[in-house]
Design a protein around this motif. Sequence first.
Motif, PDB file in Angstrom:
ATOM      1  N   ALA A  45      46.154  34.385  48.796  1.00  9.50           N
ATOM      2  CA  ALA A  45      44.890  35.015  48.418  1.00  9.50           C
ATOM      3  C   ALA A  45      44.618  36.286  49.211  1.00  9.50           C
ATOM      4  CB  ALA A  45      43.735  34.031  48.624  1.00  9.50           C
ATOM      5  N   LEU A  46      45.501  36.629  50.165  1.00  6.70           N
ATOM      6  CA  LEU A  46      45.256  37.776  51.041  1.00  6.70           C
ATOM      7  C   LEU A  46      46.057  38.991  50.597  1.00  6.70           C
ATOM      8  CD1 LEU A  46      45.348  35.987  54.513  1.00  6.70           C
ATOM      9  CD2 LEU A  46      43.361  36.474  53.059  1.00  6.70           C
ATOM     10  N   SER A  47      45.457  40.164  50.799  1.00 10.81           N
ATOM     11  CA  SER A  47      46.143  41.411  50.448  1.00 10.81           C
ATOM     12  C   SER A  47      46.639  42.167  51.672  1.00 10.81           C
ATOM     13  CB  SER A  47      45.221  42.317  49.639  1.00 10.81           C
ATOM     14  OG  SER A  47      44.125  42.763  50.436  1.00 10.81           O
ATOM     15  N   PRO A  67      41.446  41.244  45.425  1.00 10.23           N
ATOM     16  CA  PRO A  67      40.361  41.249  44.443  1.00 10.23           C
ATOM     17  C   PRO A  67      40.563  40.126  43.427  1.00 10.23           C
ATOM     18  CG  PRO A  67      41.199  43.469  44.786  1.00 10.23           C
ATOM     19  CD  PRO A  67      42.145  42.547  45.499  1.00 10.23           C
ATOM     20  N   GLY A  68      39.491  39.384  43.165  1.00 11.96           N
ATOM     21  CA  GLY A  68      39.553  38.312  42.191  1.00 11.96           C
ATOM     22  C   GLY A  68      40.031  36.985  42.720  1.00 11.96           C
ATOM     23  N   LEU A 116      48.354  43.200  44.487  1.00 10.31           N
ATOM     24  CA  LEU A 116      47.828  43.093  43.131  1.00 10.31           C
ATOM     25  C   LEU A 116      46.562  42.249  43.088  1.00 10.31           C
ATOM     26  CD1 LEU A 116      51.190  42.361  41.261  1.00 10.31           C
ATOM     27  CD2 LEU A 116      50.057  44.580  41.561  1.00 10.31           C
ATOM     28  N   PRO A 117      45.637  42.523  42.170  1.00 10.48           N
ATOM     29  CA  PRO A 117      44.478  41.654  41.986  1.00 10.48           C
ATOM     30  C   PRO A 117      44.941  40.266  41.534  1.00 10.48           C
ATOM     31  CG  PRO A 117      44.145  43.777  40.897  1.00 10.48           C
ATOM     32  CD  PRO A 117      45.587  43.721  41.293  1.00 10.48           C
ATOM     33  N   ALA A 118      44.218  39.248  41.940  1.00  9.40           N
ATOM     34  CA  ALA A 118      44.552  37.881  41.536  1.00  9.40           C
ATOM     35  C   ALA A 118      44.104  37.642  40.093  1.00  9.40           C
ATOM     36  CB  ALA A 118      43.881  36.874  42.468  1.00  9.40           C
ATOM     37  N   ALA A 256      40.655  32.324  30.213  1.00  5.76           N
ATOM     38  CA  ALA A 256      41.026  33.685  29.836  1.00  5.76           C
ATOM     39  C   ALA A 256      40.286  34.658  30.729  1.00  5.76           C
ATOM     40  CB  ALA A 256      40.682  33.948  28.372  1.00  5.76           C
ATOM     41  N   PRO A 257      40.907  35.780  31.120  1.00  2.74           N
ATOM     42  CA  PRO A 257      40.270  36.737  32.020  1.00  2.74           C
ATOM     43  C   PRO A 257      38.925  37.182  31.493  1.00  2.74           C
ATOM     44  CG  PRO A 257      42.576  37.282  31.721  1.00  2.74           C
ATOM     45  CD  PRO A 257      42.255  36.201  30.739  1.00  2.74           C
ATOM     46  N   LEU A 258      37.913  37.079  32.340  1.00  2.00           N
ATOM     47  CA  LEU A 258      36.568  37.515  31.995  1.00  2.00           C
ATOM     48  C   LEU A 258      36.098  38.504  33.036  1.00  2.00           C
ATOM     49  CD1 LEU A 258      34.957  34.070  31.104  1.00  2.00           C
ATOM     50  CD2 LEU A 258      35.598  35.857  29.491  1.00  2.00           C
TER      51      LEU A 258
END
Length: 307
Positions: A45-47, A67-68, A116-118, A256-258
Amino acid sequence: MGDVLAGIHATWEFDTDSVLIRFERGIRTPRLFQSLRERRIPYAALSSVELFPGKRGTVVLHAVPRPGADPLLEAAAGQLKTGCDPYRLALPAERETLAGYYADELRAVLGPDASLPADRFLVAAPEAPMQFKAYDGRAGFDGSLVSFRWSWTGASSAKWKAGDQTFPVAELCGVEWRSPDAMEGYLRLVPRGAPTDAEVAVPVPGPATGLDTLGQCVQVDQDPAAVLFGRGYGPVHESLPFAAAVLESVRRTHPAPLVTAPAPVGGPLHDPAGVAERMRHLGELHQAGLVTDAEYSAKKAELLAEL
């Protein structure tokens, strides 16, 4: 790693695939941390990881989430104060070398998708059931239903007319949370099919407005899908974990992505009727003691400047 790093207000326990953050319950510990108690953060979960000087002879180890990845930060939408960031661990400056060691260890276990965003939440949300008291009602969440029970002393006539509300998670697409640390904070549920702020070019909602299912601006104190915060009502440590839990349940129900509608940041409204309505609402908050004289004067000047 299998090690423990104790800092100010929290202790980080490093495991093979995650770090367990345990927050202290001392009088100086931010109430949000006390409410969260502990959080397990997967390394996936870390960037990135940062280490920099803090205030008053401290250094700060900051694990930056993707992010996300975290429903709590998604719900907060950048509104958390620095001192309430659960990903920051402050330590005495003399422990900088030790903190640097753990920063390097964390960087070494970052996943290949760190930049990358999650595509889904990787950090668990606070668990239901939950509830908190807002200025105009009481909000509850049992894991599948969100309920609003109006207060006879604070709720508007429009909300009383609509009656107490119950919202199945399956019928929601998002949550808007505006921090109670800001004037006119609120929590608003976004029904599925309702346009978000980004999907409507005009009008632009102000701080205490949202969009109804038809895309029309509606005052939060008139919206039965929202509860209004006030001084002493809907505090961050109660309302934000609540919003995060609802948001996580919505995303789990609809994988689904929201797009989460961000908390409205306000904008100039040149419609005199709209400005007049916002001034009326500001006056009501002032009379109820929810804003100070200084806040009232400053906000009134801003509204008058929009005319």
